[in-house]
Write a protein that holds these residues in place. Structure first.
Motif, PDB file in Angstrom:
ATOM      1  N   GLU A  13       9.275  -5.135 -10.700  1.00  0.00           N
ATOM      2  CA  GLU A  13       8.368  -4.155 -11.297  1.00  0.00           C
ATOM      3  C   GLU A  13       8.486  -2.831 -10.550  1.00  0.00           C
ATOM      4  O   GLU A  13       8.842  -2.800  -9.378  1.00  0.00           O
ATOM      5  CB  GLU A  13       6.928  -4.656 -11.227  1.00  0.00           C
ATOM      6  CG  GLU A  13       6.682  -5.915 -12.004  1.00  0.00           C
ATOM      7  CD  GLU A  13       5.249  -6.415 -11.880  1.00  0.00           C
ATOM      8  OE1 GLU A  13       4.504  -5.885 -11.023  1.00  0.00           O
ATOM      9  OE2 GLU A  13       4.889  -7.325 -12.623  1.00  0.00           O
ATOM     10  N   THR A  14       8.186  -1.760 -11.253  1.00  0.00           N
ATOM     11  CA  THR A  14       8.120  -0.460 -10.603  1.00  0.00           C
ATOM     12  C   THR A  14       6.663  -0.019 -10.566  1.00  0.00           C
ATOM     13  O   THR A  14       5.934  -0.168 -11.535  1.00  0.00           O
ATOM     14  CB  THR A  14       8.961   0.602 -11.350  1.00  0.00           C
ATOM     15  OG1 THR A  14       8.497   0.682 -12.682  1.00  0.00           O
ATOM     16  CG2 THR A  14      10.428   0.244 -11.331  1.00  0.00           C
ATOM     17  N   LYS A  15       6.267   0.477  -9.413  1.00  0.00           N
ATOM     18  CA  LYS A  15       4.897   0.951  -9.239  1.00  0.00           C
ATOM     19  C   LYS A  15       4.930   2.347  -8.640  1.00  0.00           C
ATOM     20  O   LYS A  15       5.810   2.684  -7.864  1.00  0.00           O
ATOM     21  CB  LYS A  15       4.113   0.007  -8.331  1.00  0.00           C
ATOM     22  CG  LYS A  15       3.931  -1.353  -8.947  1.00  0.00           C
ATOM     23  CD  LYS A  15       2.897  -2.147  -8.244  1.00  0.00           C
ATOM     24  CE  LYS A  15       2.761  -3.473  -8.987  1.00  0.00           C
ATOM     25  NZ  LYS A  15       1.630  -4.210  -8.598  1.00  0.00           N
ATOM     26  N   TYR A  16       3.951   3.133  -9.007  1.00  0.00           N
ATOM     27  CA  TYR A  16       3.849   4.501  -8.511  1.00  0.00           C
ATOM     28  C   TYR A  16       3.213   4.511  -7.129  1.00  0.00           C
ATOM     29  O   TYR A  16       2.172   3.899  -6.899  1.00  0.00           O
ATOM     30  CB  TYR A  16       3.017   5.348  -9.479  1.00  0.00           C
ATOM     31  CG  TYR A  16       2.846   6.770  -9.042  1.00  0.00           C
ATOM     32  CD1 TYR A  16       3.908   7.659  -9.118  1.00  0.00           C
ATOM     33  CD2 TYR A  16       1.636   7.218  -8.554  1.00  0.00           C
ATOM     34  CE1 TYR A  16       3.757   8.970  -8.719  1.00  0.00           C
ATOM     35  CE2 TYR A  16       1.468   8.524  -8.156  1.00  0.00           C
ATOM     36  CZ  TYR A  16       2.535   9.398  -8.229  1.00  0.00           C
ATOM     37  OH  TYR A  16       2.395  10.696  -7.830  1.00  0.00           O
ATOM     38  N   GLU A  24       8.433   3.062  -6.972  1.00  0.00           N
ATOM     39  CA  GLU A  24       9.112   2.143  -6.067  1.00  0.00           C
ATOM     40  C   GLU A  24       9.239   0.781  -6.731  1.00  0.00           C
ATOM     41  O   GLU A  24       8.362   0.364  -7.478  1.00  0.00           O
ATOM     42  CB  GLU A  24       8.333   2.018  -4.762  1.00  0.00           C
ATOM     43  CG  GLU A  24       8.224   3.313  -4.003  1.00  0.00           C
ATOM     44  CD  GLU A  24       7.356   3.201  -2.765  1.00  0.00           C
ATOM     45  OE1 GLU A  24       6.674   2.158  -2.603  1.00  0.00           O
ATOM     46  OE2 GLU A  24       7.354   4.148  -1.979  1.00  0.00           O
ATOM     47  N   HIS A  25      10.330   0.107  -6.431  1.00  0.00           N
ATOM     48  CA  HIS A  25      10.547  -1.240  -6.958  1.00  0.00           C
ATOM     49  C   HIS A  25       9.804  -2.244  -6.090  1.00  0.00           C
ATOM     50  O   HIS A  25       9.876  -2.196  -4.864  1.00  0.00           O
ATOM     51  CB  HIS A  25      12.037  -1.593  -6.978  1.00  0.00           C
ATOM     52  CG  HIS A  25      12.780  -0.912  -8.055  1.00  0.00           C
ATOM     53  ND1 HIS A  25      12.776  -1.371  -9.352  1.00  0.00           N
ATOM     54  CD2 HIS A  25      13.544   0.195  -8.057  1.00  0.00           C
ATOM     55  CE1 HIS A  25      13.508  -0.578 -10.096  1.00  0.00           C
ATOM     56  NE2 HIS A  25      13.989   0.387  -9.336  1.00  0.00           N
ATOM     57  N   VAL A  26       9.098  -3.135  -6.754  1.00  0.00           N
ATOM     58  CA  VAL A  26       8.383  -4.213  -6.080  1.00  0.00           C
ATOM     59  C   VAL A  26       8.874  -5.519  -6.689  1.00  0.00           C
ATOM     60  O   VAL A  26       8.838  -5.702  -7.901  1.00  0.00           O
ATOM     61  CB  VAL A  26       6.855  -4.080  -6.278  1.00  0.00           C
ATOM     62  CG1 VAL A  26       6.135  -5.246  -5.631  1.00  0.00           C
ATOM     63  CG2 VAL A  26       6.366  -2.758  -5.733  1.00  0.00           C
TER      64      VAL A  26
END
Length: 101
Positions: A13-16, A24-26
């Motif tokens: 997932e990508t989160k701001y 950022e990739h999580v």
């Protein structure tokens, strides 16, 4: 049927991040125990229409699994992607294949 093989599901997932003002990739992971078998040649042709290397059948006690992008079996480095599901009397069964990409 024994659910004795550790399966780890991964979701990218990508989160701001407000501190860096970037996305950022999580990588989220969760583990389940399943019954894993190789998919036979005759069954591959019947279900998938062709023969694929590294195809496995994974049986879980229930379909209660969150969304996932790929999985690993017994913490191996090989990634598997979803190909198809199979209707079974109890639980949930799916066919996965090696992800070469």
């Amino acid at each position: 049927m024994r659910y004795d093989t550790k399966i780890t599901f991964y979701r990218d997932e990508t989160k701001y991040n407000p501190k860096t003002s970037k996305r950022e990739h999580v990588l989220n992971a969760f583990t389940r125990f399943a019954n894993v078998t190789d998919l036979g040649t005759a069954k591959q042709v019947e279900l998938l229409g062709k023969i694929s290397q590294g195809t496995k059948t994974i049986r879980l006690p229930s379909k209660n699994v969150a969304e996932w992008d790929y999985l690993t079996i017994m913490d191996n480095h090989t990634h598997y992607k979803f190909k198809s599901s199979i209707k079974v009397l109890k639980g949930f069964a799916m066919i996965v294949g090696e992800d070469n990409g």
